[in-house]
Design an enzyme around this catalytic site. Structure first.
Site, mmCIF file in Angstrom:
data_model
loop_
_atom_site.group_PDB
_atom_site.id
_atom_site.type_symbol
_atom_site.label_atom_id
_atom_site.label_comp_id
_atom_site.label_asym_id
_atom_site.label_seq_id
_atom_site.Cartn_x
_atom_site.Cartn_y
_atom_site.Cartn_z
ATOM 1 N N ARG A 108 3.201 -23.621 -18.703
ATOM 2 C CA ARG A 108 3.771 -24.817 -18.687
ATOM 3 C C ARG A 108 3.799 -25.455 -17.292
ATOM 4 N NH1 ARG A 108 9.658 -26.388 -19.636
ATOM 5 N NH2 ARG A 108 9.811 -24.353 -18.898
ATOM 6 N N HIS A 123 0.762 -1.283 0.079
ATOM 7 C CA HIS A 123 0.017 0.050 -0.101
ATOM 8 C C HIS A 123 0.697 1.084 0.256
ATOM 9 C CE1 HIS A 123 -3.270 -2.736 0.842
ATOM 10 N NE2 HIS A 123 -2.591 -3.204 1.721
ATOM 11 N N THR A 175 1.435 -11.681 -9.502
ATOM 12 C CA THR A 175 0.549 -11.332 -8.460
ATOM 13 C C THR A 175 0.361 -12.260 -7.280
ATOM 14 O OG1 THR A 175 -1.310 -12.017 -9.467
ATOM 15 C CG2 THR A 175 -0.927 -9.711 -9.936
ATOM 16 N N LYS A 176 1.118 -13.504 -7.460
ATOM 17 C CA LYS A 176 0.998 -14.637 -6.547
ATOM 18 C C LYS A 176 2.115 -15.514 -6.762
ATOM 19 C CE LYS A 176 -2.212 -17.425 -9.394
ATOM 20 N NZ LYS A 176 -3.610 -17.896 -9.699
ATOM 21 N N ALA A 198 8.806 -12.568 -20.145
ATOM 22 C CA ALA A 198 8.636 -10.793 -20.064
ATOM 23 C C ALA A 198 7.575 -10.104 -20.235
ATOM 24 C CB ALA A 198 9.614 -10.669 -21.651
#
Length: 156
Positions: free
Chosen positions: A153, A89, A135-136, A130
């Site tokens: 893959r 944040h 995000t996880k 690239a």
């Protein structure tokens, strides 16, 4: 293998914790406290803050900033202009943010221009395409790409 690191005269290196054979090129800034392993290649125009660990045999291409909390294990490749983040944040002037560590495990590769959100773990041998936005966490050996990054893959 060189017995000492090569540090270009046009870089600003404030840490002494740099392994043998490592090459640090021009216009690199490395703050006190950073730990850089042996036989690394830190290309021009990089910034490495003080609470950063870089293992052995790591390549960091040009235009990368390694902010506090980033860990690059042995044999990692970081492509040009990869963006790491460490604050979930961000706000201007906020010095009380909660630092989120990002770990790139041994042998993983991050393609040029990828962005990694804070607190991500990239598994051993994984590959990030690239321009991807991660995000996880990425499991070991997996290849991901896209925005947001998705599995391309499955590990063999």
């Amino acid at each position: 293998m060189l017995n000492i690191p090569f540090i270009h005269a046009l870089s600003d290196v404030q840490t002494r914790d740099i392994g043998a054979g490592t090459r640090i090129w021009q216009f690199v800034v490395i703050l006190d406290g950073a730990r850089i392993g042996e036989n690394c290649n830190i290309c021009s125009h990089c910034l490495i803050e003080g609470d950063v660990f870089v293992g052995n045999d790591v390549t960091v291409k040009s235009g990368v900033q390694l902010w506090n909390g980033v860990v690059l294990e042995d044999g990692v490749f970081i492509g040009p202009n990869v963006t790491f983040t460490n604050d979930r944040h961000p706000r201007s002037g906020n010095r009380s943010f909660a630092l989120s560590r990002t770990v790139v495990e041994r042998g993983a590769s991050i393609g040029g221009g990828a962005t990694l959100l804070p607190g991500i773990r990239i598994g051993a041998g994984a590959m990030v395409g690239a321009g991807s936005v991660v995000t996880k966490d990425v499991p070991p050996g997996m290849t991901v790409a896209g925005n947001p990054a998705r599995e391309l893959r499955t590990p063999a």
